[in-house]
Scaffold this motif. Sequence first.
Motif, PDB file in Angstrom:
ATOM      1  N   UNK A   1       0.878  -1.153   0.000  1.00 51.61           N
ATOM      2  CA  UNK A   1       0.000   0.000   0.000  1.00 51.61           C
ATOM      3  C   UNK A   1       0.922   1.212   0.000  1.00 51.61           C
ATOM      4  N   UNK A   2       0.925   2.003  -1.065  1.00 48.06           N
ATOM      5  CA  UNK A   2       1.910   3.097  -1.119  1.00 48.06           C
ATOM      6  C   UNK A   2       1.787   4.089   0.033  1.00 48.06           C
ATOM      7  N   UNK A   3       0.573   4.546   0.304  1.00 49.59           N
ATOM      8  CA  UNK A   3       0.363   5.539   1.357  1.00 49.59           C
ATOM      9  C   UNK A   3      -0.650   5.035   2.371  1.00 49.59           C
ATOM     10  N   UNK A   4      -0.207   4.721   3.564  1.00 47.56           N
ATOM     11  CA  UNK A   4      -1.148   4.429   4.649  1.00 47.56           C
ATOM     12  C   UNK A   4      -1.974   5.690   4.870  1.00 47.56           C
ATOM     13  N   UNK A   5      -3.280   5.514   5.112  1.00 45.60           N
ATOM     14  CA  UNK A   5      -4.162   6.688   5.157  1.00 45.60           C
ATOM     15  C   UNK A   5      -5.367   6.383   6.028  1.00 45.60           C
TER      16      UNK A   5
ATOM     17  N   UNK B   1      -3.370  11.225  -6.718  1.00 41.95           N
ATOM     18  CA  UNK B   1      -2.668  10.317  -5.801  1.00 41.95           C
ATOM     19  C   UNK B   1      -3.615   9.447  -4.971  1.00 41.95           C
ATOM     20  N   UNK B   2      -4.897   9.744  -4.958  1.00 39.73           N
ATOM     21  CA  UNK B   2      -5.835   8.973  -4.129  1.00 39.73           C
ATOM     22  C   UNK B   2      -5.818   7.472  -4.424  1.00 39.73           C
ATOM     23  N   UNK B   3      -5.661   7.032  -5.681  1.00 47.94           N
ATOM     24  CA  UNK B   3      -5.623   5.578  -5.937  1.00 47.94           C
ATOM     25  C   UNK B   3      -4.480   4.863  -5.228  1.00 47.94           C
ATOM     26  N   UNK B   4      -3.502   5.617  -4.763  1.00 46.74           N
ATOM     27  CA  UNK B   4      -2.363   5.014  -4.065  1.00 46.74           C
ATOM     28  C   UNK B   4      -2.513   5.100  -2.545  1.00 46.74           C
TER      29      UNK B   4
ATOM     30  N   UNK C   1     -13.705  14.962   3.821  1.00 47.22           N
ATOM     31  CA  UNK C   1     -14.214  13.592   3.829  1.00 47.22           C
ATOM     32  C   UNK C   1     -15.116  13.332   2.625  1.00 47.22           C
ATOM     33  N   UNK C   2     -15.872  14.340   2.210  1.00 45.34           N
ATOM     34  CA  UNK C   2     -16.682  14.216   0.995  1.00 45.34           C
ATOM     35  C   UNK C   2     -15.787  14.021  -0.217  1.00 45.34           C
ATOM     36  N   UNK C   3     -14.724  14.796  -0.284  1.00 45.34           N
ATOM     37  CA  UNK C   3     -13.776  14.667  -1.391  1.00 45.34           C
ATOM     38  C   UNK C   3     -13.150  13.282  -1.427  1.00 45.34           C
ATOM     39  N   UNK C   4     -12.739  12.770  -0.275  1.00 49.02           N
ATOM     40  CA  UNK C   4     -12.121  11.443  -0.222  1.00 49.02           C
ATOM     41  C   UNK C   4     -13.101  10.383  -0.726  1.00 49.02           C
ATOM     42  N   UNK C   5     -14.377  10.535  -0.345  1.00 48.95           N
ATOM     43  CA  UNK C   5     -15.391   9.571  -0.774  1.00 48.95           C
ATOM     44  C   UNK C   5     -15.770   9.702  -2.229  1.00 48.95           C
ATOM     45  N   UNK C   6     -15.736  10.940  -2.742  1.00 50.50           N
ATOM     46  CA  UNK C   6     -16.100  11.193  -4.142  1.00 50.50           C
ATOM     47  C   UNK C   6     -15.291  12.383  -4.656  1.00 50.50           C
ATOM     48  N   UNK C   7     -14.128  12.128  -5.269  1.00 48.84           N
ATOM     49  CA  UNK C   7     -13.254  13.220  -5.706  1.00 48.84           C
ATOM     50  C   UNK C   7     -13.585  13.777  -7.092  1.00 48.84           C
ATOM     51  N   UNK C   8     -14.755  13.452  -7.618  1.00 51.26           N
ATOM     52  CA  UNK C   8     -15.059  13.792  -9.014  1.00 51.26           C
ATOM     53  C   UNK C   8     -15.811  15.091  -9.208  1.00 51.26           C
ATOM     54  N   UNK C   9     -16.144  15.800  -8.144  1.00 53.77           N
ATOM     55  CA  UNK C   9     -16.843  17.078  -8.289  1.00 53.77           C
ATOM     56  C   UNK C   9     -16.093  18.159  -7.525  1.00 53.77           C
ATOM     57  N   UNK C  10     -14.908  18.451  -7.985  1.00 53.10           N
ATOM     58  CA  UNK C  10     -14.065  19.436  -7.312  1.00 53.10           C
ATOM     59  C   UNK C  10     -14.660  20.835  -7.408  1.00 53.10           C
ATOM     60  N   UNK C  11     -15.252  21.163  -8.550  1.00 55.40           N
ATOM     61  CA  UNK C  11     -15.881  22.483  -8.691  1.00 55.40           C
ATOM     62  C   UNK C  11     -16.999  22.664  -7.671  1.00 55.40           C
TER      63      UNK C  11
END
Length: 445
Positions: free
Chosen positions: A209-213, A263-266, A419-429
Amino acid sequence: MHRPATEAEYLAQMVPASAGRSGFSRRSLLAGSVIAGGLPLLAACGGGDSGGGSGDSSQPVTLGSNYSDETPAKVMDAWVADVKTKNNLTVDVNKVDHTTFQNNINNYLQGSPDDVFSWFAGYRMQFFADQGLAGDISDVWEKIGSGYTDAFKKASTAADGKQYFVPVAYGPWAVFYRKSVFEEKGYQPPTTFDEMTALLQKMQADGLVPLAFADKEGWPAMGTFDQLNMRLNGYDFHTSLMAGEESWTDQKVKNVFDAWKAWLPYHQADSLGRTWQEGAAGVNNKTAGMMVMGAFISQQIDEADIEDLDFFNFPEADPAIGADAVEAPIDGFMMSKRPRNEEGAKTLLEYFGSAAAGDVDTKIDPGQIAANTQSSTDGYSTLQKKCAQYVSEAKSISQFMDRDTRPDFASTVMIPAIQTFIGNPNDIDGLCNSIEQQKKSIFNS
């Protein structure tokens, strides 16, 4: 989430757990608290009302402590024994689980608080000083000031120019890893974003696991945002953003989330259900390659492996910005507004500001560096020596998001937003628009 009507209402509900050393435990309520109406509340050790005279250093001093996890609790026990020996001062400790202490601090200080209480530098100190809920200890600083740099004194000074805080220790945030893992795999600490990305990909290909999180508590991920923002946009932009002076819809902010998304996939999966200690276990057992965390991660490493723990500076994104801004939150103590034993309280604070107190702390806790420059470094571990040098060479030092911005903004806006971003990073705007709208409501109130 709407903002509570006042800062007091907010603080009575929740203050995000700090990223400092004493923010280790998320366990159930410990000794020193009471249950009222199903909600845990802080209660002072001593009885009586909140008024009091100058007191007597020969009488017990009460101390509200959030040093609730195993190692911090050992440090506190050692301090109490040492000040008893050196100053003949008896300290009655009101030990409360860290999160409980945070969540109820405002009601505690407005009620019948202990003479002295553990707290944090920066905005957190200034808020209670400005609210008149902390005691002026400028006279203590006249005795201990020679042991501190101007930066530490500044971090202890409120808007009125008086001191309200005694720094004890600090610990930097960086990217931590096990040296033996890097040596076995042939990894090299990256210095640029491109090198970091390549390392993440290589670790994943190697089955790590590249980055423990972990972000169950809400505050750990703030450290990643802070590091990314300072590297992409610089320290000045970061501090201005935290002060509400920049727009969260600025493309500079969106670039931070875009970089993080890449980087989230890592990152370790299912982070919102994992405590930081559980995340750090991956570094300890060598199933994870790295972790963006404070130096207190050392508490989760087996004692025999402490010398195997190392770190590198968060990599550079832009040569024009560089990588000389670091986070190093400061922990320490304050005095309540009307301590029952003011003389004893100031004697205790003078002890906390001594070189001896720093020596006691850093001997027990390998993840801490003494704030007092006169404390000995002879017994420092390799990690502590590197941490001290790392911070001393920094051009700029931040205190962590939940200390560098308004506490209500950090808690009611940024914790759920990240936490919303971590769960769904596809709506940054959409995320940035929401943060900005809430920011305006809070900072313009």
